[in-house]
Design a protein around this motif. Structure first.
Motif, short mmCIF file in Angstrom:
data_model
loop_
_atom_site.label_atom_id
_atom_site.label_comp_id
_atom_site.label_asym_id
_atom_site.label_seq_id
_atom_site.Cartn_x
_atom_site.Cartn_y
_atom_site.Cartn_z
N ALA A 1 0.74 -1.04 0.04
CA ALA A 1 0.02 0.10 0.29
C ALA A 1 0.87 1.29 0.16
O ALA A 1 0.46 2.08 -0.64
CB ALA A 1 -0.99 0.10 1.30
N THR A 2 1.80 1.30 0.84
CA THR A 2 2.76 2.55 0.87
C THR A 2 3.50 2.75 -0.51
O THR A 2 3.59 3.89 -0.90
CB THR A 2 3.90 2.23 1.83
N ARG A 3 3.79 1.71 -1.03
CA ARG A 3 4.61 1.86 -2.41
C ARG A 3 3.52 2.29 -3.39
O ARG A 3 3.93 3.05 -4.18
CB ARG A 3 5.58 0.89 -2.65
N PHE A 4 2.26 1.66 -3.46
CA PHE A 4 1.39 2.12 -4.40
C PHE A 4 0.99 3.65 -4.16
O PHE A 4 0.93 4.31 -5.25
CB PHE A 4 0.18 1.05 -4.24
N GLY A 5 0.82 4.05 -2.88
CA GLY A 5 0.26 5.40 -2.63
C GLY A 5 1.53 6.35 -3.26
O GLY A 5 1.34 7.26 -3.64
N LEU A 6 2.85 6.07 -2.90
CA LEU A 6 3.94 6.81 -3.48
C LEU A 6 3.83 6.71 -4.79
O LEU A 6 4.13 7.84 -5.50
CB LEU A 6 5.33 6.16 -2.81
#
Ligand code: PA5
Length: 435
Positions: free
Chosen positions: A250-255
């Motif tokens: 989720a974090t890398r997708f949000g970024l």
């Protein structure tokens, strides 16, 4: 978040770029994607065998792999593992992370990882005058690079041990029924190991693709599998904050959605450099399609801080960085007193008695601070120390992470249609019949 085999994921340094509320807003999508994966739904769901693999590997299967390992340890000094992409990177990554073959186990040499003459020469030199065996690995059984190397090394094995002797020194890891390698192995009476149909190459490290070479190298394959199984269990929870694979995805997708389109996996442990190579294949091949995906790059610090550090600190601001760091390296090395008589002209007296791994950790903390200030969102995957269990856990975390990440991007994370393009052009240029 519970520590599994000493692994923690810290996303706090990325919060200045991806506010916690925005990350939390992704949780329902992550849950939906995870539910689809668990139920075997969605694109590529015929390749979900890796999901439950760590929990379902039988003791009997591990026994037979270990028995093959013991045999190799008794009859050879070198084991040449022939394969490319997903058919070698996992074994190599684990082996390098754990410091190579155990005492008394054969040296593992990788071949067929390309078409480079120098590389094949190195493999040929490694077996010169030494007892060896071959492990040839190809899921399709038709890949050019390993097939060419195998033909050459098989010839050498036959010259050395005769036809029958050579046959007893070849293990083929391939499909249960399809492909040229399967046919050849069955005809020649080589021992074979099956790559399950529902496990793609880059997800296959916990099948005989990875486990057989590792068993021959004397690696603790049980510990590796236990680590993967324990991480798999933790990564089943729907609570995103308690699930490192989901949180990472989720974090890398949000970024990514905020324009951070290149991810640098930066380790401060040279033994984990090949984990970076394995990770690049896993993430690049799973996500890079339909004009989408984060480009995966990897670095080894502090070495690369003296080469790529400038770019990461100051170059184009589309980078996110995931640190892969190890707290303790045993046995420790400490900075000694000045061997030149105690004058300390090298300016290092303030470090006397400190462990190198502790100094390396400060270098990591300093880099995290500097890169964050330079506009790079950072995440941190921390290992207490490098053990078979920790590496198994890391494998499981990254595999689940890419499956969720690929589905968030709305691509099929389990195919690799783009890999065929170079093959078509190459085979035409080589004049392959029918190409
Ligand atoms: O992930 C993949 O599927 C690929 O990288 C393959 O592992 C690689 O091309 C080797 O294929 P094969 O095992 O069929 O020889």
């Amino acid at each position: 978040m519970d520590k599994v085999h000493g692994i923690t994921l810290d996303i706090a340094p990325s919060e200045a770029f991806l506010p916690p509320a925005d990350l939390a807003a992704l949780a329902p999508r992550v849950s939906a994607v995870a539910a689809d994966l668990a139920a075997g739904r969605g694109p590529g769901s015929e390749y979900l065998g890796w999901l439950d693999l760590p929990a379902t590997i039988s003791g009997q299967h591990l026994d037979s792999l270990e028995a093959a390992g013991v045999q190799a340890q008794s009859d050879c000094e070198v084991c040449v593992v022939i394969g490319i992409g997903g058919s070698y990177l996992g074994a190599r990554a684990v082996l390098d992370a754990l410091g190579g073959s155990a005492a008394g186990a054969p040296e593992i040499v990788f071949a067929g990882t390309g078409l480079c003459t120098a590389s094949l020469r190195r493999a040929l030199a490694a077996v010169k005058g030494r007892d060896f065996r071959l492990v040839v690995i190809s899921k399709s059984g038709t890949t050019l690079e390993p097939a060419v190397s195998f033909r050459i090394l098989r010839g050498l094995l036959q010259e050395r041990y005769g036809e029958e002797g050579a046959a007893a020194r070849i293990d083929a890891v391939t499909d249960a029924s399809r492909g040229a390698l399967r046919q050849l192995a069955d005809q020649s009476g080589w021992r074979t190991w099956i790559i399950p149909d529902d496990v793609g190459g880059r997800f296959s490290v916990l099948t005989p693709v990875g486990l057989l070479p590792l068993a021959m190298a004397g690696v603790d394959i049980r510990g590796l599998v236990v680590g993967a199984a324990d991480m798999r269990e933790v990564c089943l929870t729907d609570d995103m904050r308690a699930n490192p694979a989901h949180l990472y995805a989720a974090t890398r997708f949000g970024l990514y959605e905020r324009g951070f389109h290149t991810e640098v996996l930066a380790t401060f442990h040279s033994g984990l450099a090949t984990i970076g190579e394995w990770w690049k294949q896993l993430y690049g091949e799973s996500e890079g399609k339909e004009g989408k995906g984060i480009f995966p790059a990897s670095t080894v610090y502090t070495t690369d801080l003296h080469s790529l550090g400038q770019y990461v600190q100051d170059g184009r601001r589309n980078l996110l960085e995931t640190f892969l760091v190890v707290r303790e390296d045993e046995p420790a090395i400490k900075v000694p007193k000045d061997p030149g008589g105690g004058e300390g002209l090298d300016g290092l007296d303030y470090l006397v008695g400190q462990r190198l791994d502790a100094i390396n950790w400060k270098a990591y903390e300093g880099t995290l601070e500097a890169h964050g200030e330079g506009g790079v969102p950072c995440l941190s995957l921390q290992l207490d120390c490098v053990t078979a269990g920790a590496i198994g856990g890391l494998i499981s975390l990254f595999e689940k992470g890419v499956a969720v990440g690929g589905r968030l991007l709305d691509v099929n994370p389990f195919d690799q249609p783009g890999v065929e393009a170079y093959k078509r052009a190459m085979f035409r240029l080589l004049g392959k019949p029918g190409a």
